[in-house]
Design a protein around this motif. Structure first.
Motif, PDB file in Angstrom:
ATOM      1  N   GLY A 281       0.774  -1.379  -0.001  1.00 33.50           N
ATOM      2  CA  GLY A 281      -0.124  -0.155  -0.152  1.00 33.50           C
ATOM      3  C   GLY A 281       0.635   1.285  -0.043  1.00 33.50           C
ATOM      4  N   THR A 282       1.989   1.363   0.756  1.00 37.19           N
ATOM      5  CA  THR A 282       2.810   2.570   0.762  1.00 37.19           C
ATOM      6  C   THR A 282       3.392   2.764  -0.362  1.00 37.19           C
ATOM      7  OG1 THR A 282       3.210   2.152   3.252  1.00 37.19           O
ATOM      8  CG2 THR A 282       4.670   3.523   2.104  1.00 37.19           C
ATOM      9  N   ILE A 283       3.948   1.530  -1.031  1.00 40.96           N
ATOM     10  CA  ILE A 283       4.506   1.713  -2.486  1.00 40.96           C
ATOM     11  C   ILE A 283       3.802   2.090  -3.402  1.00 40.96           C
ATOM     12  CG2 ILE A 283       5.958   0.524  -4.036  1.00 40.96           C
ATOM     13  CD1 ILE A 283       7.119  -1.293  -1.913  1.00 40.96           C
ATOM     14  N   SER A 284       2.385   1.537  -3.480  1.00 38.60           N
ATOM     15  CA  SER A 284       1.550   2.033  -4.506  1.00 38.60           C
ATOM     16  C   SER A 284       0.871   3.496  -4.343  1.00 38.60           C
ATOM     17  CB  SER A 284       0.161   1.077  -4.166  1.00 38.60           C
ATOM     18  OG  SER A 284       0.434  -0.349  -4.431  1.00 38.60           O
ATOM     19  N   GLY A 285       0.955   3.791  -3.012  1.00 43.36           N
ATOM     20  CA  GLY A 285       0.617   5.243  -2.972  1.00 43.36           C
ATOM     21  C   GLY A 285       1.512   6.252  -3.346  1.00 43.36           C
ATOM     22  N   PHE A 286       2.936   5.781  -2.995  1.00 41.46           N
ATOM     23  CA  PHE A 286       4.159   6.518  -3.457  1.00 41.46           C
ATOM     24  C   PHE A 286       4.082   6.818  -4.971  1.00 41.46           C
ATOM     25  CE2 PHE A 286       8.466   6.680  -5.044  1.00 41.46           C
ATOM     26  CZ  PHE A 286       8.780   7.886  -4.493  1.00 41.46           C
ATOM     27  N   LEU A 287       3.851   5.650  -5.746  1.00 41.42           N
ATOM     28  CA  LEU A 287       3.670   5.534  -7.044  1.00 41.42           C
ATOM     29  C   LEU A 287       2.662   6.387  -7.858  1.00 41.42           C
ATOM     30  CD1 LEU A 287       4.882   1.939  -7.835  1.00 41.42           C
ATOM     31  CD2 LEU A 287       6.229   3.843  -7.993  1.00 41.42           C
ATOM     32  N   THR A 288       1.678   6.254  -7.227  1.00 47.25           N
ATOM     33  CA  THR A 288       0.385   6.944  -7.804  1.00 47.25           C
ATOM     34  C   THR A 288       0.754   8.503  -7.442  1.00 47.25           C
ATOM     35  OG1 THR A 288      -1.112   5.555  -6.725  1.00 47.25           O
ATOM     36  CG2 THR A 288      -1.991   7.724  -7.225  1.00 47.25           C
ATOM     37  N   ILE A 289       1.259   8.880  -6.213  1.00 48.30           N
ATOM     38  CA  ILE A 289       2.010  10.335  -6.321  1.00 48.30           C
ATOM     39  C   ILE A 289       3.022  10.668  -7.493  1.00 48.30           C
ATOM     40  CG2 ILE A 289       3.128  12.197  -5.086  1.00 48.30           C
ATOM     41  CD1 ILE A 289       2.144  10.415  -2.278  1.00 48.30           C
ATOM     42  N   VAL A 290       3.811   9.871  -7.781  1.00 50.03           N
ATOM     43  CA  VAL A 290       4.807  10.120  -8.769  1.00 50.03           C
ATOM     44  C   VAL A 290       3.986  10.029 -10.055  1.00 50.03           C
ATOM     45  CG1 VAL A 290       6.698   9.017  -9.971  1.00 50.03           C
ATOM     46  CG2 VAL A 290       6.544   9.179  -7.449  1.00 50.03           C
ATOM     47  N   SER A 291       3.000   9.525 -10.526  1.00 52.73           N
ATOM     48  CA  SER A 291       2.451   9.434 -11.780  1.00 52.73           C
ATOM     49  C   SER A 291       1.686  10.857 -11.998  1.00 52.73           C
ATOM     50  CB  SER A 291       1.411   8.081 -11.836  1.00 52.73           C
ATOM     51  OG  SER A 291       2.081   7.098 -11.686  1.00 52.73           O
ATOM     52  N   GLY A 292       1.057  11.199 -10.536  1.00 53.96           N
ATOM     53  CA  GLY A 292       0.191  12.625 -10.753  1.00 53.96           C
ATOM     54  C   GLY A 292       1.295  13.556 -11.216  1.00 53.96           C
ATOM     55  N   ILE A 293       2.315  13.647 -10.471  1.00 46.68           N
ATOM     56  CA  ILE A 293       3.306  14.743 -10.450  1.00 46.68           C
ATOM     57  C   ILE A 293       3.903  14.803 -12.100  1.00 46.68           C
ATOM     58  CG2 ILE A 293       5.479  15.663  -9.832  1.00 46.68           C
ATOM     59  CD1 ILE A 293       2.976  16.296  -8.102  1.00 46.68           C
ATOM     60  N   PHE A 294       4.017  13.447 -12.587  1.00 46.16           N
ATOM     61  CA  PHE A 294       4.855  13.484 -13.876  1.00 46.16           C
ATOM     62  C   PHE A 294       3.478  13.975 -14.832  1.00 46.16           C
ATOM     63  CE2 PHE A 294       4.616  11.129 -18.042  1.00 46.16           C
ATOM     64  CZ  PHE A 294       6.007  11.329 -18.188  1.00 46.16           C
ATOM     65  N   LEU A 295       2.311  13.744 -14.775  1.00 50.98           N
ATOM     66  CA  LEU A 295       1.192  14.282 -15.727  1.00 50.98           C
ATOM     67  C   LEU A 295       1.409  15.737 -15.413  1.00 50.98           C
ATOM     68  CD1 LEU A 295      -1.830  12.182 -15.279  1.00 50.98           C
ATOM     69  CD2 LEU A 295      -0.501  12.499 -17.155  1.00 50.98           C
ATOM     70  N   LEU A 296       1.503  16.339 -14.324  1.00 49.40           N
ATOM     71  CA  LEU A 296       1.299  17.778 -14.026  1.00 49.40           C
ATOM     72  C   LEU A 296       2.639  18.513 -14.633  1.00 49.40           C
ATOM     73  CD1 LEU A 296      -0.206  19.923 -12.684  1.00 49.40           C
ATOM     74  CD2 LEU A 296       1.210  19.503 -10.564  1.00 49.40           C
ATOM     75  N   HIS A 297       3.892  18.011 -14.513  1.00 49.20           N
ATOM     76  CA  HIS A 297       5.204  18.577 -14.951  1.00 49.20           C
ATOM     77  C   HIS A 297       5.381  18.349 -16.545  1.00 49.20           C
ATOM     78  CE1 HIS A 297       8.977  20.022 -14.832  1.00 49.20           C
ATOM     79  NE2 HIS A 297       9.566  19.145 -15.161  1.00 49.20           N
ATOM     80  N   ALA A 298       5.206  16.950 -16.753  1.00 52.03           N
ATOM     81  CA  ALA A 298       5.469  16.840 -18.061  1.00 52.03           C
ATOM     82  C   ALA A 298       4.712  17.310 -19.211  1.00 52.03           C
ATOM     83  CB  ALA A 298       5.514  15.099 -18.400  1.00 52.03           C
ATOM     84  N   PHE A 299       3.371  17.460 -19.027  1.00 48.07           N
ATOM     85  CA  PHE A 299       2.381  18.061 -19.947  1.00 48.07           C
ATOM     86  C   PHE A 299       1.627  19.369 -19.536  1.00 48.07           C
ATOM     87  CE2 PHE A 299       2.229  13.475 -19.910  1.00 48.07           C
ATOM     88  CZ  PHE A 299       2.545  13.103 -21.233  1.00 48.07           C
TER      89      PHE A 299
END
Length: 358
Positions: A281-299
């Motif tokens: 759960g902790t790793i999944s939550g962290f990867l979800t945050i990273v995915s969200g920040i990638f969407l926000l920053h890259a696009f």
């Protein structure tokens, strides 16, 4: 944490963390407004090494707001583990994004909004599966943990990487890459959280009547905290002056949270007694945050256009635009044109070519 006193302490820490996010999110907007006013006056920008923001009252209001938020955050660490308090900082992303669109005219596209949502969702998952830290109830036990070889290696890596970012990467890439200055703030911030945790323990012992003021560790932690916060403020100002607030805030959150999680795991041994479900759960939550920040920053600069849709949807959109073109050739002057400017320009060019041929 016993069942009788654990639940009230949990809600106190939760409330302080929520208040901290609100104040810190608002401080970004006030600081950015102050920096923009200085830029319009032609003063030397913070990103270029200037410190004229010290004469701007809006910047001081933002600093006061951040001070209140950090004070609430400081108190929250005394009532709850870092793995609960730190992920709740994602709410400052939401506050900053909403206020920046209202007061700074900074628009978030669809990708940015999805990214903010994913960041908050991932933070919630991390809180639900947060590991439990080892109980540290005195400055003596805190001193023993600070002497741990793992933490000493981590602190040395943080200091060396910060020096490289400041003196090597900063002059070359600081004006073009948002990660440079934000990484400095995040790396130093992980050490500041450790200082805050130690000072919280010292305050508890002080209120219980122990002679904490005679302990040198408390004063060392206080001096280190002042130095860390000063570095964070300086380089956060540089990042805010150069880059968009809606980009700086989420990236700072993710990197800061990651650094704090690493530091807390090393210093307080939070991952030693975790079950498999909480680890996943902790790793999944962290990867979800990273995915969200990638969407926000890259696009962040990419508009959401029909060209981004799947092919079968693009085909339908092409037929629809073709029907609009045919209808536009026979429309009356009472209707507004449905074609974009480039279609009208191409149509006028064709008419001019026909006139020249005649």
């Amino acid at each position: 944490m016993g069942p009788a006193g654990g639940r009230p302490r949990f809600y106190v820490g939760l409330g302080l963390a929520l208040a901290s996010s609100a104040f810190i999110g608002g401080s970004f907007i006030l600081k950015k407004k102050g920096l923009l006013r200085l830029c319009r006056r032609g003063r030397t920008r913070a990103g270029q090494g200037g410190h004229a923001y010290l004469q701007e009252w809006l910047w001081w209001a933002g600093l006061l707001c951040m001070g209140v938020g950090e004070a609430a955050n400081f108190a929250a660490y005394a009532f709850a583990p870092a793995t609960l308090v730190t992920p709740l900082g994602a709410l400052s992303v939401l506050v900053s994004a909403v206020l920046s669109s209202t007061f700074l005219n900074e628009q978030l596209n669809v990708h940015g909004k999805i990214g903010c949502f994913l960041s908050i969702l991932g933070s919630t998952v991390m809180v639900i599966h947060a590991p439990q830290e080892e109980e540290v109830s005195s400055l003596e036990s805190m001193a023993e943990k600070l002497k741990d070889p793992g933490f000493i290696v981590f602190a040395a890596c943080v200091l060396v990487s910060t020096l490289l970012l400041v003196f090597v990467a900063g002059p070359r890439y600081g004006q073009s890459n948002v990660l440079v200055y934000v990484l400095v703030c995040s790396a130093i911030g992980s050490l500041s959280v450790s200082c805050v945790k130690g000072l919280g323990i010292a305050l508890k012992e002080l209120f219980s009547g122990k002679p904490v003021l005679k302990e040198p560790l408390g004063w060392v932690l206080l001096v280190c905290l002042v130095i860390c916060i000063s570095i964070q403020i300086n380089y956060l100002n540089k990042a805010l002056d150069i880059f968009n607030t809606s980009v700086v805030t989420p990236i700072y959150y993710v990197l800061f949270t990651t650094a704090v999680m690493m530091c807390s795991a090393i210093l307080f041994k939070e991952w030693q007694h975790m079950v498999l479900d909480n680890i996943i759960g902790t790793i999944s939550g962290f990867l979800t945050i990273v995915s969200g920040i990638f969407l926000l920053h890259a696009f962040r600069d990419m508009p959401f256009t029909p060209n981004l849709l799947p092919l079968f949807l693009q085909q339908g959109g092409t037929d629809l635009r073709a029907s609009w073109r045919s209808a536009d050739r026979h429309q009356s002057c009472q209707h507004q044109p449905l074609l974009p400017s480039e279609d009208k320009g191409s149509q006028s060019t064709e008419e001019e070519e026909e006139g020249e041929g005649v």
